[in-house]
Design a protein around this motif. Structure first.
Motif, mmCIF file in Angstrom:
data_model
loop_
_atom_site.group_PDB
_atom_site.id
_atom_site.type_symbol
_atom_site.label_atom_id
_atom_site.label_comp_id
_atom_site.label_asym_id
_atom_site.label_seq_id
_atom_site.Cartn_x
_atom_site.Cartn_y
_atom_site.Cartn_z
ATOM 1 N N LYS A 157 2.947 2.280 2.901
ATOM 2 C CA LYS A 157 3.924 1.305 3.381
ATOM 3 C C LYS A 157 5.209 1.334 2.547
ATOM 4 O O LYS A 157 6.186 0.698 2.893
ATOM 5 C CB LYS A 157 3.326 -0.108 3.312
ATOM 6 N N GLN B 207 -2.713 -9.100 9.623
ATOM 7 C CA GLN B 207 -3.081 -8.106 10.624
ATOM 8 C C GLN B 207 -4.594 -8.066 10.829
ATOM 9 O O GLN B 207 -5.085 -7.955 11.962
ATOM 10 C CB GLN B 207 -2.569 -6.729 10.213
ATOM 11 N N SER B 208 -5.368 -8.176 9.734
ATOM 12 C CA SER B 208 -6.831 -8.172 9.848
ATOM 13 C C SER B 208 -7.328 -9.381 10.630
ATOM 14 O O SER B 208 -8.255 -9.290 11.440
ATOM 15 C CB SER B 208 -7.481 -8.173 8.456
ATOM 16 N N THR C 59 -6.687 -8.666 14.182
ATOM 17 C CA THR C 59 -7.637 -7.653 14.681
ATOM 18 C C THR C 59 -8.975 -8.280 15.040
ATOM 19 O O THR C 59 -9.646 -7.855 15.993
ATOM 20 C CB THR C 59 -7.838 -6.551 13.628
ATOM 21 N N GLU D 69 -12.621 -8.334 4.621
ATOM 22 C CA GLU D 69 -12.992 -7.949 5.991
ATOM 23 C C GLU D 69 -14.336 -8.547 6.402
ATOM 24 O O GLU D 69 -14.528 -8.935 7.556
ATOM 25 C CB GLU D 69 -13.045 -6.419 6.101
ATOM 26 N N GLN E 291 0.842 -1.179 0.000
ATOM 27 C CA GLN E 291 0.000 0.000 0.000
ATOM 28 C C GLN E 291 0.891 1.248 0.000
ATOM 29 O O GLN E 291 2.030 1.230 0.455
ATOM 30 C CB GLN E 291 -0.890 0.004 1.250
ATOM 31 N N SER F 149 -2.744 -8.327 -0.204
ATOM 32 C CA SER F 149 -3.342 -7.388 0.735
ATOM 33 C C SER F 149 -4.552 -6.643 0.178
ATOM 34 O O SER F 149 -5.461 -6.299 0.921
ATOM 35 C CB SER F 149 -2.284 -6.385 1.198
ATOM 36 N N LYS F 150 -4.584 -6.379 -1.115
ATOM 37 C CA LYS F 150 -5.738 -5.694 -1.706
ATOM 38 C C LYS F 150 -6.980 -6.594 -1.691
ATOM 39 O O LYS F 150 -8.096 -6.128 -1.839
ATOM 40 C CB LYS F 150 -5.409 -5.304 -3.151
ATOM 41 N N ASN G 11 -8.441 -8.285 0.655
ATOM 42 C CA ASN G 11 -8.655 -8.546 2.083
ATOM 43 C C ASN G 11 -10.153 -8.589 2.395
ATOM 44 O O ASN G 11 -10.804 -7.553 2.461
ATOM 45 C CB ASN G 11 -7.976 -7.454 2.906
ATOM 46 N N GLU H 6 0.736 -8.977 4.336
ATOM 47 C CA GLU H 6 0.846 -8.595 5.744
ATOM 48 C C GLU H 6 -0.475 -8.040 6.289
ATOM 49 O O GLU H 6 -0.822 -8.275 7.450
ATOM 50 C CB GLU H 6 1.952 -7.548 5.899
ATOM 51 N N GLU H 7 -1.187 -7.287 5.453
ATOM 52 C CA GLU H 7 -2.452 -6.699 5.901
ATOM 53 C C GLU H 7 -3.497 -7.774 6.203
ATOM 54 O O GLU H 7 -4.355 -7.594 7.069
ATOM 55 C CB GLU H 7 -2.996 -5.713 4.859
#
Length: 427
Positions: free
Chosen positions: A96, A294-295, A298, A260, A93, A255-256, A258, A290-291
């Motif tokens: 980053k 992390q999600s 979270t 959620e 991103q 990562s794009k 993702n 990596e994102e």
């Protein structure tokens, strides 16, 4: 009757791993059954971002010509450890990226058009002009990305007047990552010009999705045929399903991409659905951004994560066949509606239900519905996604979680090769 010779120009070939290599590896396997002799042209020293040595065992007994290629990635690695991930498409991103990485993307996007393999075009065209004349080859197939392969086809068409079929596994200028390459206005125009040259000079275009066909029809009058990716008969045997309620994603999850909404649903079920936390496991098989990690953290799902990493194709098939549910995730963008990943078809013959998440109007959705192999959800379908996974969990507890696919045969690699043959030898 002599077999018709067809030259296939490709960058990806074993030991390259990942989905890009599978399509033409399988076509070359079946073409000889239709009295066509494929001759494969590929680099001798390619800097493949993913390597799968097991695929060498699947290479059929065909002529393979190799010539050296000059690529910038080895030089780039002197400046940034992330150069290899950029070559895989794992672009960080904006916030980053450090200065060197931003500079690398600018150079990649504006000095290597259409891509970093452009230096292979002229020497390949020179070499193949002589080779094709010597061996009486009058038909070529180029497959991209990388779209430099199509520029080799363009030069051979201009020089020899051969019959040229251009195969697009992905779109060109409308592909999502173009937005991340920091293209100048002039660079965008050059991409568009090259795209139009290829589309208008090829004798036949092949695309992997209806959406890409519709897009190209706005640019060219060249005939366009949809030939999707597909599945092949697998020798991998799995004796029993996972004892846990496993949801598995096979392949890169960048990562794009993702989801959620999925992490929220799974967190909700872990916290509120009786028995779910004790039996649930999330398998991520392949490169993971990596994102994404992390999600997952979270949403308090780290304890349920089995981050497997990249494994061989055969090992990936085992995960597909033994998992309770299979996850298919695409970026929530207009640009990705046309993307039909090759793993979808392997998923479909794994006899496990598919949970797919992607943009509205995605081509994937119609295939899943048509074959009765799972359900497709948009990124805002929270409640429907939750209820579906909950129903699957109840079926799992009752020992009857299964799928009942229909009409898969037309997606077999052998049948798809038959469609290809009809383009090579039109009646």
């Amino acid at each position: 009757m002599d077999k018709k010779k067809v030259l296939i120009i490709t960058y990806y070939w074993p030991p390259a791993g990942g989905p890009g290599v599978q399509r033409w590896l399988k076509f070359t396997k079946y073409l000889p059954e239709y009295n066509i002799e494929p001759i494969v042209y590929c680099p001798s020293n390619a800097n493949y971002p993913i390597v799968d040595q097991s695929l060498l065992d699947e290479v059929p007994s065909v002529t393979i010509i190799k010539q050296p290629i000059t690529e910038p990635y080895k030089l780039a690695q002197l400046f940034s450890k992330k150069s290899k991930t950029i070559s895989k498409g794992i672009i960080a991103q904006k916030e980053k990226q450090n200065l060197i990485e931003r500079l690398m993307l600018y150079v990649r996007g504006n000095f290597f058009i259409p891509d970093a393999r452009k230096k292979w075009v002229k020497p390949s065209a020179r070499y193949l002009s002589t080779y094709m004349s010597d061996f009486n080859i009058d038909t070529i197939i180029t497959t991209g990305p990388p779209h430099s392969m199509h520029l080799i086809g363009l030069k051979l068409k201009e020089k020899l007047g051969v019959t040229w079929i251009a195969d697009f596994r992905d779109p060109w200028t409308s592909i999502g990552y173009h937005e991340q390459l920091k293209l100048t206005k002039a660079s965008r125009a050059k991409h568009k010009h090259l795209e139009e040259q290829v589309l208008n000079n090829a004798d036949q275009l092949i695309v992997t999705s209806p959406s890409t066909k519709s897009e190209f029809e706005q640019i060219t009058n060249t005939p366009i045929q949809v030939i999707t990716n597909g599945y092949d008969t697998e020798t991998v045997v799995v004796n029993k399903l996972d004892e846990q309620f496993t949801l598995s994603h096979i392949g890169s999850l960048l990562s794009k991409r993702n989801p959620e909404v999925l992490w929220k649903v799974l967190q909700d079920l872990v916290e509120n659905e009786e028995g779910f936390a004790a039996k649930f496991q999330l398998n991520l098989v392949g490169e993971v951004g990596e994102e994404i990690i992390q999600s997952i953290k979270t949403h308090n799902l780290t304890n349920y994560l089995n981050n497997v990493g990249y494994i061989s194709h055969n090992e990936a098939v085992k995960f597909q066949k033994k998992s309770q549910l299979l996850l298919l995730i695409e970026i929530d963008s207009e640009d990705t509606k046309a993307i039909i990943p090759g793993k979808l078809f392997e998923y479909m013959v794994s006899n496990r239900p598919i949970i797919a998440i992607g943009p509205k109007g995605a081509d994937v959705a119609s295939i899943i519905k048509e074959t009765n192999t799972g359900q497709f959800f948009n990124y805002d379908d929270y409640e429907a996604l939750k209820q579906t996974i909950k129903l699957h969990f109840n079926s799992f507890n009752q020992g009857n979680l299964k799928t009942n696919p229909i009409g898969l045969q037309k997606y077999s690699r052998k049948q798809l090769t038959k469609f290809l043959v009809e383009l090579i030898n039109p009646s």
